[in-house]
Scaffold this motif. Structure first.
Motif, PDB file in Angstrom:
ATOM      1  N   THR A 399     -41.920  65.238 110.547  1.00  0.00           N
ATOM      2  CA  THR A 399     -43.268  64.759 110.266  1.00  0.00           C
ATOM      3  C   THR A 399     -43.738  65.292 108.922  1.00  0.00           C
ATOM      4  O   THR A 399     -43.180  66.249 108.372  1.00  0.00           O
ATOM      5  N   ALA A 421     -41.265  63.424 101.218  1.00  0.00           N
ATOM      6  CA  ALA A 421     -41.573  62.430 102.245  1.00  0.00           C
ATOM      7  C   ALA A 421     -40.878  61.105 101.929  1.00  0.00           C
ATOM      8  O   ALA A 421     -40.329  60.439 102.824  1.00  0.00           O
ATOM      9  N   ARG A 422     -40.875  60.732 100.651  1.00  0.00           N
ATOM     10  CA  ARG A 422     -40.170  59.506 100.264  1.00  0.00           C
ATOM     11  C   ARG A 422     -38.666  59.665 100.452  1.00  0.00           C
ATOM     12  O   ARG A 422     -37.993  58.786 100.979  1.00  0.00           O
ATOM     13  N   LYS A 425     -37.865  59.637 104.083  1.00  0.00           N
ATOM     14  CA  LYS A 425     -38.391  58.454 104.788  1.00  0.00           C
ATOM     15  C   LYS A 425     -39.363  58.833 105.900  1.00  0.00           C
ATOM     16  O   LYS A 425     -39.280  58.372 107.043  1.00  0.00           O
ATOM     17  N   ILE A 426     -40.285  59.742 105.557  1.00  0.00           N
ATOM     18  CA  ILE A 426     -41.323  60.180 106.484  1.00  0.00           C
ATOM     19  C   ILE A 426     -42.658  59.585 106.043  1.00  0.00           C
ATOM     20  O   ILE A 426     -43.000  59.615 104.850  1.00  0.00           O
ATOM     21  N   GLN A 427     -43.415  59.053 106.986  1.00  0.00           N
ATOM     22  CA  GLN A 427     -44.677  58.386 106.671  1.00  0.00           C
ATOM     23  C   GLN A 427     -45.687  59.383 106.098  1.00  0.00           C
ATOM     24  O   GLN A 427     -45.890  60.470 106.629  1.00  0.00           O
ATOM     25  N   SER A 430     -52.539  58.453 105.627  1.00  0.00           N
ATOM     26  CA  SER A 430     -53.361  57.545 104.821  1.00  0.00           C
ATOM     27  C   SER A 430     -54.232  58.286 103.816  1.00  0.00           C
ATOM     28  O   SER A 430     -54.475  57.795 102.711  1.00  0.00           O
ATOM     29  N   ARG A 433     -52.336  58.683 100.530  1.00  0.00           N
ATOM     30  CA  ARG A 433     -51.589  57.557  99.974  1.00  0.00           C
ATOM     31  C   ARG A 433     -52.017  57.213  98.546  1.00  0.00           C
ATOM     32  O   ARG A 433     -51.184  56.835  97.721  1.00  0.00           O
TER      33      ARG A 433
END
Length: 442
Positions: A399, A421-422, A425-427, A430, A433
């Motif tokens: 996470t 995170a990129r 591949k972790i969201q 918001s 962002r």
């Protein structure tokens, strides 16, 4: 001495790089992967063609160890010199065809640079398990190309390294410690550890690793002597070694450890790089480090392969939380060098005349008052049980909060979280962002 298949591949790849025009190659292979045997094979092929080889190390005790390996592999001793870099940098010598550098992450040091200057035009091979410098300097200025050997997990799976179980408990916080020459300042470690660890270290060892041959890593000579005494006080054969221990005494103690007469060997960074005791079954880390290189070298010292051996890593600091485990190391992030403050001289007050004097003074130069020595408190025995580390807990975070936790522990900038995170591949939540779009450019 026959090479393992992956070792032969590394030899062949290195020779191919040279044939294709490279003059300097860095070979990266994990601790216990057999770097000295690979070096011996390349050195033998060179001396067999009547070319000269120089192999440099940075510690005296490693010279004899390398010499034995080279003799077993049939390297011509008349064509091959094995020298300490500290000696070679001060002497004139004929330029060799091949220069081999052991523990090549040290290569940016002045002594190595002097040797390299004397060997311009020679082929250069560096060997290391950890291609990161303590001070963050890049090795790319020396080595034109890097060849990576198999991973730690692969070496374990194919029985070239012993598997391990790691245990840790964050008993020691490194928050507020200063870094000098790539690692924590000894006085800061003294202050943090002056009330902790020793009794707890012995009790945890008895619970988890009782009877296993163990190397203990301490931050100071005094701490190492105390931990050896703490083990002996509970009936466990233990000895202390440091760089000032006479050679014959050191050899005798190491041999007793190999023979099993001594179970626990406590030291200060002496048995890290290059120390070869395959039957060491456990390492105990009683010192924090800011260097991933130091952590890898010390934590993997018990993983030399022996049939049926399962190694133990006991970490009494935050090293595993910061760096991960040998199979799942956290990514390397370059650290900005700390700026030294001008005229930053440590001072104290004379309690009699109140003059400001240097902190190292034992007698006040103004009034002659003999300053009392600081008395350290006896170590407090911290009751804490080490817990087994789950490899999943030190693998790639699951996470964004996991990433932030690593970022805070390591002291990285928040932008590091966005990039990772990129990569993983972790969201990204918001609320971050907009910031992420600015950083990543989309």
């Amino acid at each position: 001495m026959d090479l393992r298949p992956y070792q032969q591949t590394l030899v062949s790849t290195t020779k191919t790089k040279f044939r294709n025009g490279e003059h300097s190659v860095l070979v990266v292979l994990g601790c216990g992967g057999g770097k000295s045997v690979i070096a011996a094979k390349i050195a033998k092929q060179t001396t067999d063609k009547n070319h000269d080889v120089i192999f440099i190390v940075h510690r005296r005790e490693l010279c004899e160890q390398i010499r034995r390996t080279f003799n077993l592999c049939g390297v011509n001793p008349e064509r091959c010199r094995i020298e300490m870099v500290q000696t070679l940098c001060r002497r004139s010598f004929p330029k060799p065809k091949l220069l081999i550098i052991d523990e090549a992450h040290h290569v940016m040091a002045d002594s190595y640079q002097k040797v390299l200057d004397k060997c311009k035009g020679s082929y250069v091979i560096g060997f290391t398990a950890t291609p990161e410098r303590l001070d963050g300097k890049s090795l790319k200025d020396v080595f034109g190309t890097e060849i990576k050997g198999p991973t730690v997990q692969w070496l374990i799976d194919h029985k070239f390294l012993s598997d391990y179980t790691a245990y840790n408990a964050p008993l020691l916080s490194t928050e507020g410690m200063h870094i000098r020459h790539g690692d924590y300042v000894k006085d800061d470690i003294d202050a943090a550890m002056s009330t902790k660890l020793f009794g707890d270290a012995v009790n945890n060892w008895k619970r988890i690793a009782n009877g296993r041959k163990t190397i203990v890593y301490c931050h100071s000579v005094e701490a190492s002597k105390q931990i050896a005494e703490a083990y002996r006080a509970q009936g466990i054969s233990a000895a202390h070694l440091d760089g000032t221990t006479p050679k014959k005494e050191r050899e005798s103690i190491v041999q007793a450890f190999r023979d099993g007469t001594i179970e626990v060997l406590s030291n200060v960074d002496l048995f890290g790089e290059g120390f070869d005791v395959p039957d060491c079954e456990c390492v105990q880390l009683l010192r924090p480090t800011a260097s991933r290189t130091v952590f890898v070298q010390q934590s993997m010292r018990s993983m030399r392969y022996q049939e049926g051996k399962h190694a133990i890593i006991l970490d009494h600091t935050e090293n595993i939380a910061k760096f991960g485990t040998p199979k799942n190391l956290a990514p390397v992030v370059e650290r900005k060098k700390q700026q030294k403050k001008k005229n930053d001289l440590p001072v104290k007050y004379c309690p009699k005349c109140l003059a400001v004097i240097e902190s190292g003074q034992t007698v006040c130069p103004y009034c002659g008052y003999e300053l009392p020595r600081d008395e350290r408190k006896s170590p407090e025995l911290v009751e804490c049980s080490l817990k087994e580390v789950e490899e999943r807990s030190v693998m790639i975070p699951q996470t964004f909060a996991d990433i932030v936790n690593i970022q805070k522990r390591a002291g990285y900038k928040f932008a590091w979280c966005i990039y990772k995170a990129r990569e993983w591949k972790i969201q990204i939540p918001s609320k971050y962002r907009f910031y992420a779009r600015r950083i990543l450019g989309y």
